[in-house]
Scaffold this motif. Structure first.
Motif, PDB file in Angstrom:
ATOM      1  N   ALA A   1       8.737   6.389 -10.542  1.00 59.26           N
ATOM      2  CA  ALA A   1       7.377   5.944 -10.232  1.00 59.26           C
ATOM      3  C   ALA A   1       7.109   4.568 -10.830  1.00 59.26           C
ATOM      4  CB  ALA A   1       6.362   6.955 -10.763  1.00 59.26           C
ATOM      5  N   ALA A   2       7.559   4.350 -12.051  1.00 66.31           N
ATOM      6  CA  ALA A   2       7.328   3.052 -12.694  1.00 66.31           C
ATOM      7  C   ALA A   2       8.008   1.931 -11.929  1.00 66.31           C
ATOM      8  CB  ALA A   2       7.830   3.095 -14.146  1.00 66.31           C
ATOM      9  N   GLU A   3       9.257   2.151 -11.499  1.00 56.33           N
ATOM     10  CA  GLU A   3       9.960   1.123 -10.728  1.00 56.33           C
ATOM     11  C   GLU A   3       9.203   0.784  -9.450  1.00 56.33           C
ATOM     12  OE1 GLU A   3      13.180  -0.697 -10.952  1.00 56.33           O
ATOM     13  OE2 GLU A   3      12.430  -0.351 -12.973  1.00 56.33           O
ATOM     14  N   VAL A   4       8.738   1.806  -8.750  1.00 55.13           N
ATOM     15  CA  VAL A   4       8.041   1.596  -7.480  1.00 55.13           C
ATOM     16  C   VAL A   4       6.706   0.891  -7.715  1.00 55.13           C
ATOM     17  CG1 VAL A   4       6.912   2.776  -5.556  1.00 55.13           C
ATOM     18  CG2 VAL A   4       9.184   3.504  -6.303  1.00 55.13           C
TER      19      VAL A   4
ATOM     20  N   TRP B   1       0.829  -1.204   0.000  1.00 56.29           N
ATOM     21  CA  TRP B   1       0.000   0.000   0.000  1.00 56.29           C
ATOM     22  C   TRP B   1       0.866   1.258   0.000  1.00 56.29           C
ATOM     23  CZ3 TRP B   1      -4.672   1.203  -1.312  1.00 56.29           C
ATOM     24  CH2 TRP B   1      -5.199   2.447  -0.955  1.00 56.29           C
ATOM     25  N   ALA B   2       1.955   1.238   0.794  1.00 51.40           N
ATOM     26  CA  ALA B   2       2.859   2.391   0.828  1.00 51.40           C
ATOM     27  C   ALA B   2       3.488   2.621  -0.540  1.00 51.40           C
ATOM     28  CB  ALA B   2       3.935   2.176   1.885  1.00 51.40           C
ATOM     29  N   ARG B   3       3.882   1.552  -1.222  1.00 51.21           N
ATOM     30  CA  ARG B   3       4.482   1.705  -2.549  1.00 51.21           C
ATOM     31  C   ARG B   3       3.449   2.191  -3.563  1.00 51.21           C
ATOM     32  NH1 ARG B   3       8.471  -1.555  -0.479  1.00 51.21           N
ATOM     33  NH2 ARG B   3       7.154  -3.318   0.044  1.00 51.21           N
ATOM     34  N   HIS B   4       2.235   1.719  -3.411  1.00 48.10           N
ATOM     35  CA  HIS B   4       1.145   2.227  -4.256  1.00 48.10           C
ATOM     36  C   HIS B   4       1.031   3.747  -4.111  1.00 48.10           C
ATOM     37  CE1 HIS B   4      -3.064   2.862  -5.538  1.00 48.10           C
ATOM     38  NE2 HIS B   4      -3.261   3.426  -4.365  1.00 48.10           N
ATOM     39  N   GLN B   5       1.021   4.226  -2.881  1.00 49.84           N
ATOM     40  CA  GLN B   5       0.925   5.665  -2.637  1.00 49.84           C
ATOM     41  C   GLN B   5       2.173   6.387  -3.152  1.00 49.84           C
ATOM     42  OE1 GLN B   5      -1.594   7.286  -1.589  1.00 49.84           O
ATOM     43  NE2 GLN B   5      -2.926   5.798  -0.621  1.00 49.84           N
ATOM     44  N   LEU B   6       3.343   5.833  -2.878  1.00 43.83           N
ATOM     45  CA  LEU B   6       4.591   6.468  -3.300  1.00 43.83           C
ATOM     46  C   LEU B   6       4.651   6.595  -4.814  1.00 43.83           C
ATOM     47  CD1 LEU B   6       7.454   7.524  -2.834  1.00 43.83           C
ATOM     48  CD2 LEU B   6       8.233   5.145  -2.680  1.00 43.83           C
TER      49      LEU B   6
ATOM     50  N   VAL C   1      -5.666  -1.920  -6.993  1.00 44.66           N
ATOM     51  CA  VAL C   1      -4.994  -2.622  -8.093  1.00 44.66           C
ATOM     52  C   VAL C   1      -5.188  -1.851  -9.400  1.00 44.66           C
ATOM     53  CG1 VAL C   1      -4.858  -4.766  -9.405  1.00 44.66           C
ATOM     54  CG2 VAL C   1      -5.292  -4.841  -6.931  1.00 44.66           C
ATOM     55  N   VAL C   2      -6.424  -1.435  -9.648  1.00 44.78           N
ATOM     56  CA  VAL C   2      -6.711  -0.693 -10.883  1.00 44.78           C
ATOM     57  C   VAL C   2      -5.945   0.625 -10.902  1.00 44.78           C
ATOM     58  CG1 VAL C   2      -8.514   0.590 -12.115  1.00 44.78           C
ATOM     59  CG2 VAL C   2      -8.940  -1.743 -11.345  1.00 44.78           C
ATOM     60  N   GLN C   3      -5.939   1.348  -9.777  1.00 45.06           N
ATOM     61  CA  GLN C   3      -5.253   2.635  -9.745  1.00 45.06           C
ATOM     62  C   GLN C   3      -3.760   2.465  -9.985  1.00 45.06           C
ATOM     63  OE1 GLN C   3      -6.580   6.208  -9.036  1.00 45.06           O
ATOM     64  NE2 GLN C   3      -4.852   5.939 -10.397  1.00 45.06           N
ATOM     65  N   THR C   4      -3.165   1.424  -9.409  1.00 45.04           N
ATOM     66  CA  THR C   4      -1.731   1.183  -9.611  1.00 45.04           C
ATOM     67  C   THR C   4      -1.439   0.891 -11.076  1.00 45.04           C
ATOM     68  OG1 THR C   4      -1.510   0.347  -7.355  1.00 45.04           O
ATOM     69  CG2 THR C   4       0.218  -0.245  -8.905  1.00 45.04           C
ATOM     70  N   LEU C   5      -2.247   0.030 -11.687  1.00 43.96           N
ATOM     71  CA  LEU C   5      -2.065  -0.261 -13.118  1.00 43.96           C
ATOM     72  C   LEU C   5      -2.262   0.993 -13.963  1.00 43.96           C
ATOM     73  CD1 LEU C   5      -3.993  -3.644 -13.208  1.00 43.96           C
ATOM     74  CD2 LEU C   5      -1.570  -3.364 -13.758  1.00 43.96           C
ATOM     75  N   TRP C   6      -3.218   1.810 -13.584  1.00 47.70           N
ATOM     76  CA  TRP C   6      -3.507   3.049 -14.310  1.00 47.70           C
ATOM     77  C   TRP C   6      -2.299   3.976 -14.241  1.00 47.70           C
ATOM     78  CZ3 TRP C   6      -9.124   5.199 -14.048  1.00 47.70           C
ATOM     79  CH2 TRP C   6      -9.264   6.290 -14.892  1.00 47.70           C
ATOM     80  N   TRP C   7      -1.823   4.207 -13.000  1.00 47.45           N
ATOM     81  CA  TRP C   7      -0.641   5.066 -12.842  1.00 47.45           C
ATOM     82  C   TRP C   7       0.553   4.511 -13.602  1.00 47.45           C
ATOM     83  CZ3 TRP C   7      -1.402   5.578  -6.831  1.00 47.45           C
ATOM     84  CH2 TRP C   7      -2.293   6.636  -6.578  1.00 47.45           C
ATOM     85  N   LEU C   8       0.740   3.206 -13.526  1.00 50.06           N
ATOM     86  CA  LEU C   8       1.884   2.595 -14.207  1.00 50.06           C
ATOM     87  C   LEU C   8       1.764   2.775 -15.711  1.00 50.06           C
ATOM     88  CD1 LEU C   8       4.475   1.016 -14.132  1.00 50.06           C
ATOM     89  CD2 LEU C   8       3.149  -1.089 -13.888  1.00 50.06           C
TER      90      LEU C   8
END
Length: 1003
Positions: A724-727, A706-711, A745-752
Motif C-alpha cells: 500500500a505504501a509503494e502504491v 485516482w485508481a492508485r489512490h483507491q488501490l 490528497v489528504v486521504q492519500t497522505l492519511w493512508w500513507l
C-alpha cells in the motif's frame, strides 16, 4: 562534530555512524573514527574501531576494502588475545564468514587462497570450540560457486547436520541460502517452503527478508503465483531501495520487471542507481546487475524500442540497444574472470542463461505509476511516403469477400476492410454492387462529410438491382444529416424512402433487412429530436429551442417509431446478425425513452435486455454501452447489486473491445462498488487493473492517480502495508487539489501515514500526517484536522521527537477542545504527560499534565446529560486515573534506579522514602480508577480487575502481602462463574493466582 576525547565518546560516535545510510560517507567516517581510536592509546578502542570499519565496508559497495582491517584484527588477536573482550572475540570469529564469502566474490583472489582460508577458518573454529556448522556452510558456498555439485551436496548435508551454535548464521540467512540452493537445483516449491518462516516474519535480520523477497520473485513467476510475486516485488523493493550494499537483490527486482512486461519500471529502477553500473567493490553483484541490464535491454529491443534513450553509466548517452551490448560484454568479461579463477564454466553458463530468459508473464500490472515506453518510428522507405503499399489486385476478390463478411456480421474493422478494397481496386472497374458497397462504407467512414456519397451509393445499388438497399442508403444519409443538428431536414429526407420501402416490402420486392434499415434510420432521427427537445427526467421542460409544451408528444412519436422496428423484426431475425442487432438497438432506444419519462427501473430492465440480445447475436462489443448505462441508472436507484452485475457484464462482454481509458473507468467503478460492500481483496484487483489501463491510455496523472489512490486504500484495509505504501507514494506526485480534490490528497497522505506507522517508519509517517493536517486546517469542519494532528503527534512520539510530539499533541488538544470532544482532549493531555516523563520536565511535569487530564474529564462529566455519553466519560476518567497510577509508579521506579549506587546510605534511604510516597499516591489513583469502573457494571469489569491487579502488584512492592492477596482474591471472586474461554478472564485469573502464591502457607 563532537571531538573524541575518551572511549565512551568513541563508542557513541560509532553508534551514531552505524545509524547513517550505507555508502561512502559512512565508510569515510569509520576511517576517521579509527584514527581517533588510535589516538586514545586504548587497545580495545582500536579493536572496536576496526570492527566498526569492517562492518560498514561489508554493508556497502566497497566490500573489497574489508580485508585490510580484518587482517589487522587477526594479527592483533594472534599477538595479544587478552586485549579482546568477550564480545570482540566473538565478533572476530563471526566475520571469518564475511571474509570467506568476500574472497569468493573477488575474482582476483586465487581459488587456492580461498580454500586455504577455509581451512584456516575450520582450524580456528575448532580451537575456539565452535561447531563446524558455519565452516560447512562456507564450504558449501565455495563448492556451489564453482559448480562442484557432488561436493556442494555433501557440504550442504553436513551444514544442516551440524549443531547450531553462536557462530552459525542467523536462521533467516541460513534459510535464504538453503532456499537459493533449491532454486538452483530446480526445486522452486521446496525453496519457497524453506523461505516461508522468513517471508512470514518469524525470522529476520539486517538483510532479511530483503534478499528472500528478491530471490523468490522468479520462482513464484515460474510457478504461476503471480499475485504473490507482485506483492513480494512491491514489499521487497521498498526494503532494498535505501541499502547500497544490496545490488544483487536490486538486480532481482530489475529482472522481475523484464520478465513481466514492466520494462518501463525496470528503467526507473536503473535510473535510481546509476552507481551500480560502475561500482567495482563487489564484482559478483556487479555481474548479476549487468546481466539483468542486458536482459532488460533485449526486451526493449524486441518490443521495437532499441533506439530509445535509457539510463546507463554516466559518461555518455545510451540507447537500449547500445546499453544492452555494453552490459552483455561487461557481464561476460566478469564471468570469464570468475571462471578463469575457478577452472570451470559455471558462472559464465549461469550469466548467459540469465540473459537469455524469455518473459514469464506477458502483462503483470503492479499498481505503481509507469510511463509506457514509446517506440521510435522507423524511417519511411524512400519513395513510399506515409501511405502503405496498396494490396495486390490479384487479391481483390478475396478482399471483397472478407469485407462483405465483416460488414454482414457487423464486425469491427468492416470500414477499414472496404477501404482496403477501394485501394486495391484503383484503376479497376468493379461491378456495380461492389462499387455501391465501397461508396456506402466510405460515406459511413466520413460522417457528415459523406452526405453526397450516400446518394451516389443509392444510385449504384439501384443500378445493381437492389432498390431496397438503395432506399436504405438514402435513409442512412438522412440520419447523418440529423447528426449535424438539422433534424427537420432529416425527417423530410427520410419520409420518401420510408414510404417507398414499406410499399416495396408489402409487394415482397425487398426484404426485412432493408426495410428495417430504413425504419430504424427514421427512428434514430426521431430519437435525435428527443435528445434535442426533451429534458432528462426531473429537469425543466425546456428544449434546445426554448420552452415546449409537446415534449410528451415528441416522446410518443419516437416510441411509435421504435416499436415499429420491433414489430417488423421480432420473430424474423433467424441467423441474420444485422436484423438481430436492430431488435437490440430498438430495446435500447425504448430504455432511453423510459428514462426520459421517469421510468428508470424499466429503463434498467430494457438496457440489460438489449445487452443480452447483442451478446446472443454474437456482438458483445455493442453490449458494453448499454451495460454501463444500466449500471449508472441502477446505482442512481440505490440498486448496488444490480449496478455491480451490469458492470461485470460490461467488462466480460465489451472489455476486449473498449479503449484503455474505458477499461480503466469500468474497473475503477467496480472497485468502488465491491470495496463498498467490504470485499477489499477483489476490489483491489479491479483497482489494479484500472491503474494499468489508465497508464496504457496515457492518463497516469489523472485517472491513474485516482485508481492508485483507491488501490492503496484497499491494500491498507487488507493490512498489506508495504504494498500500500509503494502504491500511495506512487500516486502522490500526480494527485492535485485542482484535479482530484483536496480530500483525495489528504486521504492519500492519511493512508500513507498509517502504512508507514505500521512499517515502523515513524518520522516519515509524521511528515505525511502533518502535510495532510496542514491542508485540512483550512476546511470548515475541523474533525479531520484534529485527528491528523493527533496522529502526527503519535508518530513524532514513536520517532523519539519528544518536543515536536508535545507541540503536536498540544495543538490537537486545542482543536479537540474547540470541537467539544472531551474524550480526545483528555487523551491528548495524557499523551503529553507520558512525553513529559521521558523529557526534561520529568515526573513533576508529568504529574501536572495528568492532573490536568483528570480535571478536564471531570469537568466534561459534570456537564454531560446523555447517559451513554456519561458512561463513556466515566470509563475515560477511570482510564486516566489508572494511567496516572501507572505513571507515578513508573516514575518512582526510574527515580529509584537512578539513585541506586549514586548516593550514600542516607541518600538511598531518602530516595526509598520518596519512592514509597509515590507508590502510595499511585495506589490512590488506582483505587479511584477501580471505583469508577465498578459503577459501569459488567461493561467495566475487565478494566476494574485490571486496576485492582495493578494495585495488588504495588502492595506487594511495598511489602504488604496480605493487602496484595486480598485484592487478588477480590479479582477471583469477580470472575466466579465467568466464561473460561474468554482470554481476558483467563489472564486475570492467572495473574491473581500468581499474586496469591507467596501468601499461601508452604509456598
Amino acid at each position: 562534530m563532537d571531538e573524541i576525547t575518551d572511549f565512551d565518546a568513541l563508542r557513541r560516535a560509532m553508534a551514531e555512524n552505524s545509524e547513517r545510510p550505507e555508502g561512502p560517507a559512512r565508510n569515510a567516517r569509520a576511517e576517521q573514527l579509527l584514527v581517533e581510536a588510535e589516538r586514545l592509546n586504548v587497545p580495545l578502542a582500536v579493536i572496536e574501531a576496526l570492527g566498526h570499519q569492517l562492518k560498514v565496508y561489508n554493508y556497502s559497495s566497497e566490500k573489497d576494502r574489508m580485508f585490510v582491517p580484518f587482517a589487522r584484527l587477526l594479527r592483533m588477536w594472534d599477538e595479544r588475545p587478552a586485549d579482546f573482550d568477550e564480545y570482540e572475540a566473538h565478533s572476530l570469529h563471526w566475520v571469518f564468514k564475511w571474509v570467506s564469502a568476500g574472497m569468493l566474490d573477488q575474482p582476483h583472489i586465487p581459488l587456492a587462497s580461498v580454500e586455504k582460508w577455509l581451512g584456516e577458518m575450520e582450524h580456528r573454529y575448532r580451537l575456539a570450540g565452535h561447531s563446524e556448522r558455519a565452516v560447512r556452510s562456507a564450504e558449501f558456498s565455495v563448492a556451489a560457486h564453482v559448480g562442484d555439485l557432488p561436493r556442494a551436496e555433501r557440504a550442504y548435508a553436513a551444514w544442516l547436520a551440524a549443531d547450531r551454535d553462536r557462530m552459525a548464521d542467523c536462521h533467516a540467512c541460513e534459510l535464504h541460502g538453503q532456499g537459493a540452493w533449491q532454486v538452483e537445483r530446480g526445486r522452486d516449491e521446496e525453496a519457497l517452503r524453506l523461505w516461508g518462516p522468513v517471508l512470514e516474519g518469524e525470522y529476520s535480520c539486517a538483510h532479511e527478508p530483503h534478499t528472500v523477497l528478491a530471490s523468490s520473485l522468479v520462482p513464484l513467476l515460474r510457478l504461476g503465483r503471480v499475485d504473490e510475486a507482485r506483492a513480494h516485488h512491491l514489499r521487497g523493493f521498498r526494503l532494498v531501495r535505501p541499502m547500497e550494499s544490496m545490488r544483487g537483490a536490486y538486480a532481482d527486482h530489475v529482472e522481475f520487471c523484464a520478465l513481466t512486461g514492466n520494462e518501463a519500471r525496470g528503467l526507473e529502477l536503473l535510473a535510481e542507481r546509476p552507481a551500480y553500473f560502475t561500482d567495482t567493490g563487489h564484482p559478483r553483484s556487479r555481474l548479476d546487475f549487468l546481466a539483468v541490464v542486458a536482459l532488460l535491454m533485449d526486451r526493449l529491443s524486441a518490443l521495437g524500442l532499441g533506439e530509445q534513450r535509457v539510463p546507463g553509466p554516466a559518461e555518455r548517452s545510451w540507447s537500449a540497444r547500445e546499453l544492452g551490448a555494453h552490459a552483455r560484454a561487461e557481464a561476460l568479461e566478469l564471468a570469464a574472470r570468475f571462471d578463469g579463477r575457478n577452472g570451470t564454466s559455471h558462472i559464465g553458463d549461469r550469466a548467459r542463461a540469465r540473459m537469455a530468459q524469455e518473459p514469464l508473464v506477458e502483462r503483470l500490472p503492479l499498481g505503481v505509476r509507469r510511463t509506457r515506453p514509446a517506440p521510435v518510428a522507423a524511417p519511411a522507405a524512400a519513395g513510399t511516403g506515409d501511405r502503405p503499399e496498396p494490396p495486390d489486385q490479384a487479391d481483390l476478390p478475396a478482399l471483397i469477400a472478407e469485407a462483405r463478411r465483416l460488414a454482414e456480421t457487423l464486425r469491427p474493422g468492416a470500414l477499414e476492410a472496404w477501404a482496403a478494397v477501394a485501394r486495391a481496386a484503383e484503376g479497376t472497374e468493379l461491378e456495380p454492387r461492389a462499387r455501391a458497397e465501397v461508396v456506402d462504407h466510405e460515406a459511413m467512414a466520413r460522417g457528415p462529410e459523406g452526405l453526397a456519397l450516400f446518394e451516389r451509393a443509392a444510385r449504384l445499388y439501384a443500378e445493381a438491382g437492389d432498390p431496397g438497399e438503395a432506399l436504405a442508403a438514402r435513409a442512412r444519409g438522412a440520419y447523418v444529416r440529423a447528426l449535424t443538428g438539422d433534424v427537420d431536414a432529416a425527417l423530410s429526407a427520410v419520409a420518401g424512402p420510408y414510404d417507398e420501402v414499406l410499399a416495396l416490402y408489402a409487394e415482397d420486392a425487398t426484404g426485412v433487412r432493408q426495410t428495417a434499415s430504413v425504419v430504424m434510420s427514421r427512428a434514430r432521427i426521431l430519437m435525435r429530436r428527443v435528445h434535442e427537445e426533451v429534458p432528462e427526467a426531473g429537469g425543466p421542460a425546456v428544449g434546445a429551442r426554448g420552452p415546449r409544451a409537446d415534449a410528451r408528444e415528441v416522446l410518443a412519436e419516437a416510441g411509435r417509431a421504435v416499436r415499429e422496428v420491433l414489430a417488423l423484426v421480432e420473430g424474423r431475425t433467424g441467423d441474420d446478425v444485422r436484423t438481430a442487432a436492430r431488435s437490440a438497438e430498438a430495446r435500447a432506444m425504448l430504455a432511453e425513452l423510459a428514462g426520459h419519462s421517469g421510468q428508470e427501473p424499466e429503463a434498467v430492465r430494457l438496457l440489460r435486455r438489449a445487452a443480452a440480445e447483442y451478446v446472443a447475436a454474437g456482438l458483445p462489443w455493442y453490449a458494453l454501452e448499454h451495460e454501463v448505462g444500466a449500471a449508472t441508472l441502477a446505482h442512481r436507484l440505490g440498486d448496488l447489486a444490480g449496478a455491480e452485475q451490469a458492470l461485470r457484464s460490461a467488462l466480460e462482454h465489451g472489455g476486449p473491445y473498449v479503449e484503455p481509458a474505458g477499461r480503466a473507468q469500468l474497473n475503477l467503478q467496480l472497485a468502488e462498488l465491491i470495496g463498498g460492500r467490504g470485499e477489499a481483496g477483489e476490489a483491489a484487483e479491479h483497482a489494479l487493473e484500472a491503474a494499468h489501463w489508465a497508464d496504457e491510455a496515457g492518463e497516469s496523472a489523472t485517472l491513474g492517480a485516482w485508481a492508485r489512490h483507491q488501490l492503496g486504500g484497499l491494500l491498507l484495509r487488507q493490512e498489506r502495508y508495504a504494498e500500500a505504501a509503494e502504491v500511495l507514494e506512487s500516486a502522490l506526485p500526480d494527485l492535485s487539489e485542482e484535479t482530484h480534490g483536496d480530500g483525495a490528497v489528504v486521504q492519500t497522505l492519511w493512508w500513507l501515514g498509517d502504512c508507514l506507522g505500521e512499517l515502523g517508519e515513524h518520522r516519515e509517517a509524521a511528515e505525511r500526517r502533518l502535510r495532510a493536517a496542514d491542508i485540512a486546517r483550512h476546511w470548515p469542519e475541523q474533525q479531520d484536522h484534529a485527528t491528523l494532528a493527533h496522529l502526527a503527534a503519535e508518530s513524532l512520539s514513536n520517532a523519539g521527537l519528544l518536543e515536536e510530539a508535545d507541540r503536536a499533541y498540544a495543538r490537537a488538544g486545542e482543536l479537540w477542545r474547540t470541537l467539544g470532544n472531551p474524550l480526545f482532549l483528555v487523551r491528548s493531555i495524557r499523551a503529553r504527560a507520558w512525553l513529559a516523563l521521558r523529557g526534561e520536565d520529568g515526573e513533576r511535569g508529568a504529574r501536572e499534565l495528568m492532573a490536568d487530564a483528570v480535571h478536564a474529564c471531570e469537568e466534561a462529566l459534570h456537564g454531560a446529560a446523555d447517559p451513554a455519553a456519561r458512561d463513556r466519560l466515566v470509563a475515560e476518567l477511570g482510564n486516566t486515573h489508572s494511567q496516572f497510577g501507572d505513571l507515578l509508579a513508573r516514575g518512582a521506579a526510574e527515580a529509584a534506579e537512578a539513585a541506586e549506587g549514586a548516593e550514600g546510605a542516607e541518600g538511598s534511604a531518602t530516595a526509598g522514602g520518596a519512592e514509597g510516597e509515590a507508590i502510595e499516591a499511585a495506589l490512590t489513583q488506582l483505587d479511584r480508577a477501580a471505583e469508577l469502573f465498578g459503577t459501569l457494571g459488567a461493561e467495566g469489569l475487565h478494566s476494574r480487575t485490571g486496576a485492582e491487579l495493578a494495585a495488588a502488584g504495588l502492595e506487594a512492592d511495598l511489602g504488604r502481602p496480605a493487602a496484595a492477596a486480598a485484592r487478588a482474591r477480590g479479582v477471583l471472586a469477580a470472575y466466579e462463574g465467568a466464561d473460561a474461554a474468554d482470554g481476558t478472564v483467563r489472564a486475570r485469573r492467572a495473574e491473581a493466582e500468581r499474586l496469591l502464591r507467596p501468601a499461601r502457607p508452604g509456598a
